[in-house]
Design a protein around this motif. Structure first.
Motif, mmCIF file in Angstrom:
data_model
loop_
_atom_site.group_PDB
_atom_site.id
_atom_site.type_symbol
_atom_site.label_atom_id
_atom_site.label_comp_id
_atom_site.label_asym_id
_atom_site.label_seq_id
_atom_site.Cartn_x
_atom_site.Cartn_y
_atom_site.Cartn_z
ATOM 1 N N GLN A 41 37.887 -20.001 -9.731
ATOM 2 C CA GLN A 41 37.843 -19.074 -9.609
ATOM 3 C C GLN A 41 38.509 -19.237 -8.254
ATOM 4 O O GLN A 41 38.617 -19.500 -6.938
ATOM 5 C CB GLN A 41 36.564 -18.984 -8.853
ATOM 6 C CG GLN A 41 35.462 -18.578 -9.411
ATOM 7 C CD GLN A 41 33.852 -18.945 -9.053
ATOM 8 O OE1 GLN A 41 33.209 -19.767 -8.563
ATOM 9 N NE2 GLN A 41 33.669 -17.471 -9.206
ATOM 10 N N SER A 67 39.494 -16.946 -5.400
ATOM 11 C CA SER A 67 38.821 -16.690 -4.245
ATOM 12 C C SER A 67 38.144 -17.603 -3.335
ATOM 13 O O SER A 67 38.321 -17.432 -2.145
ATOM 14 C CB SER A 67 37.415 -15.162 -4.662
ATOM 15 O OG SER A 67 36.714 -15.712 -5.006
ATOM 16 N N ARG A 68 37.563 -19.103 -4.021
ATOM 17 C CA ARG A 68 37.457 -19.208 -3.549
ATOM 18 C C ARG A 68 38.522 -20.592 -3.271
ATOM 19 O O ARG A 68 38.083 -21.772 -2.805
ATOM 20 C CB ARG A 68 35.869 -20.440 -4.548
ATOM 21 C CG ARG A 68 34.636 -19.862 -4.644
ATOM 22 C CD ARG A 68 34.094 -19.797 -5.236
ATOM 23 N NE ARG A 68 32.879 -19.015 -5.431
ATOM 24 C CZ ARG A 68 31.603 -19.549 -5.868
ATOM 25 N NH1 ARG A 68 31.180 -20.449 -5.885
ATOM 26 N NH2 ARG A 68 30.707 -18.626 -5.888
ATOM 27 N N LYS A 84 34.789 -27.857 -5.136
ATOM 28 C CA LYS A 84 33.410 -27.387 -4.235
ATOM 29 C C LYS A 84 33.580 -29.297 -3.932
ATOM 30 O O LYS A 84 32.225 -29.043 -2.820
ATOM 31 C CB LYS A 84 33.189 -26.623 -5.895
ATOM 32 C CG LYS A 84 32.401 -27.575 -6.498
ATOM 33 C CD LYS A 84 30.887 -26.183 -7.568
ATOM 34 C CE LYS A 84 31.255 -27.233 -8.433
ATOM 35 N NZ LYS A 84 30.255 -26.423 -9.728
#
Length: 504
Positions: free
Chosen positions: A9, A11-12, A160
């Motif tokens: 992703q 966006s992250r 993450k």
């Protein structure tokens, strides 16, 4: 060269890297734009590299598209191998002990970001592990066992899961990393290929002794190989290698053939090839092949329960052979009709066919070692003391189990021995073979062709020394980049489960 970071992703993705495009793994896999790009380096930072996951396919398709990718599929598979972590632990032992000597706990976790750690004291260790495994984010787990540290595992870290207080360091490391023009390639340069050598430490008469195996490994390493000795238990790991070299006695209804066939189906270079094993391992096949080609052999009859009296026509003494006999096992001399009846009855319980051959007594057999249709060595193998064969497994003295030997330059051997050996091996293929020959009344006769001939230190290498090992390994490595022997349709049709009964 264009640089593209692929993440799950975008966006992250919190890092700002000038001049580097960030795209999603879904887009990289589906957008045709990326399949046509040239001169591209892909940095696969997917959260997961599990087999057949999106992250796995990013690296797989990048390689198919001709893109340079980090990590490669091979790196991804390496990260799943516990045994590789253990071998790395041995290779980096001194560095590991030096780097972790002040740690007092029994376990230590090292986070590696683009080849660096937040603490400079672990910089060299981090760099070496990154060179080996090549993933941008790594987590190495060390355990203290006995009196030393060992690498227990090396895994990737999803972005993450990076601790927030590490992110400023990661940002700095990333800018430096993506600003490079050159990158270390995983195990390249030092190791161009991964070579598996299949052995069996429990085998009584292996085709290579321990010193010869060490010499093969040394030759391969000098030629740029990572070498690993494997066993039958490593069947499922075969695809991770580039080449398989079998140094265990082969047979068709046996895991050695299954492993050779698996390696061939996966596109590995293989010595012995399954084709050679099929042709050489069965003496009934060889007898028919040599007879058809009009190559002289001892008088030979294939026996079954339908023609058990053929020995009377052959005359006594004569020799009975099981089709898959090797190293003189499964081969018996019978002196009269009574012995013949007893032995042939026993053998026909094991095999529907048994080979009956004329008995040709000689003081020694010739052995011509052939590789790629060229003579490697020529030996005279003398019969074991007081015995009619080279091996006497029933000898009460260990020293009398094998006969002596002489090794000769090929130019010193009778020309007819060389000629008949090369003529015979051309019927089989271009691999490594040992041709056993007897000379009777000046005429050579082929006794058998071995697909897995002896190469022992102190015997077959007596003249060529290390060059013998170099020649064999070079030949095997030359096969890696050659075209496969059969098309992909045939590969897909091969079902390993059909051979499962042999994986015992």
């Amino acid at each position: 060269m264009n640089k593209i970071i692929v993440v799950n992703q975008p966006s992250r993705w919190l890092l700002n890297i000038p001049g580097v495009e960030v795209v999603s793994s879904r887009r990289y896999l589906s957008d045709k734009k990326f399949s046509t790009l040239k001169n591209v380096r892909i940095f696969n930072l997917s959260n997961d590299y599990a087999y057949q996951s999106r992250g796995y396919y990013v690296s797989l398709l990048a390689e198919a598209r001709g893109h340079k990718v980090v990590p490669s599929v091979k790196n991804i598979l390496d990260l799943k191998e516990r045994s590789l972590a253990q071998s790395v632990s041995e290779d980096l032992n001194d560095l590991v002990q030096k780097s972790l000597k002040r740690i007092r706990s029994k376990e230590f976790i090292l986070s590696i970001y683009f080849g660096k750690n937040v603490s400079n004291q672990y910089s060299k260790l981090s760099r070496e592990l990154h060179k080996l495994f090549q993933a941008p984010f790594l987590r190495a787990r060390f355990v203290h066992i006995g009196d030393k540290w060992e690498i227990y595992s090396v895994r990737t870290i999803p972005f993450k899961e990076i601790p927030e207080h590490h992110l400023p360091f990661v940002q700095t490391f990333a800018k430096e990393y993506f600003g490079r023009k050159r990158y270390d390639s995983a195990r390249k340069g030092k190791h161009l290929y991964d070579l598996a050598i299949l052995t069996n430490s429990k085998e009584v008469a292996p085709p290579s002794n321990k010193r010869a195996l060490e010499a093969f490994a040394e030759a391969a390493e000098k030629l740029g190989c990572y070498v690993e000795f494997i066993t039958r238990d490593d069947y499922n790991r075969i695809p991770k290698f580039d080449a398989l070299f079998i140094r265990e006695t082969t047979a068709v209804n046996h895991y050695t053939y299954c492993m050779a066939r698996r390696a061939q189906s996966e596109g590995l270079a293989v010595l012995d090839s399954p084709d050679s094993i099929l042709k050489c391992a069965n003496k009934v096949y060889l007898a028919e092949l040599l007879s058809t080609a009009k190559i002289p052999t001892p008088k030979t009859v294939v026996l079954s329960s339908d023609n058990p009296k053929e020995a009377d026509k052959m005359g006594y003494p004569c020799v009975l052979k099981l089709p898959d006999s090797s190293f003189s096992r499964g081969v018996v001399k019978v002196r009269n009709r009574e012995e013949f009846r007893t032995k042939v009855r026993e053998m026909l319980k094991t095999s529907d066919l048994v080979l009956l051959q004329e008995y040709m007594p000689t003081k020694y057999d010739w052995r011509v070692g052939v590789l790629n249709n060229e003579v490697l060595f020529v030996c005279k193998y003398y019969m074991a003391a007081g015995h009619w064969q080279i091996y006497n497994w029933n000898s009460p003295k260990k020293s009398d189990v094998e006969g002596n030997f002489d090794i000769l330059e090929p130019s010193q051997a009778p020309p007819q021995v060389i000629d008949i050996a090369l003529k015979a091996t051309r019927l089989i293929g271009n691999g490594l073979y040992g041709v056993d020959i007897k000379i009777v009344d000046g005429k050579p006769y082929i006794i058998e062709i071995n697909d897995n001939p002896n190469v022992d230190a102190g015997v077959e290498d007596s003249l060529l020394k290390e060059e013998l090992y170099n020649k064999i390994i070079r030949f095997l490595l030359d096969q890696i980049n050659k075209e496969p022997l059969f098309n992909q349709t045939e590969v897909k049709s091969f079902d390993v489960t059909k051979k499962s009964s042999a994986l015992h």
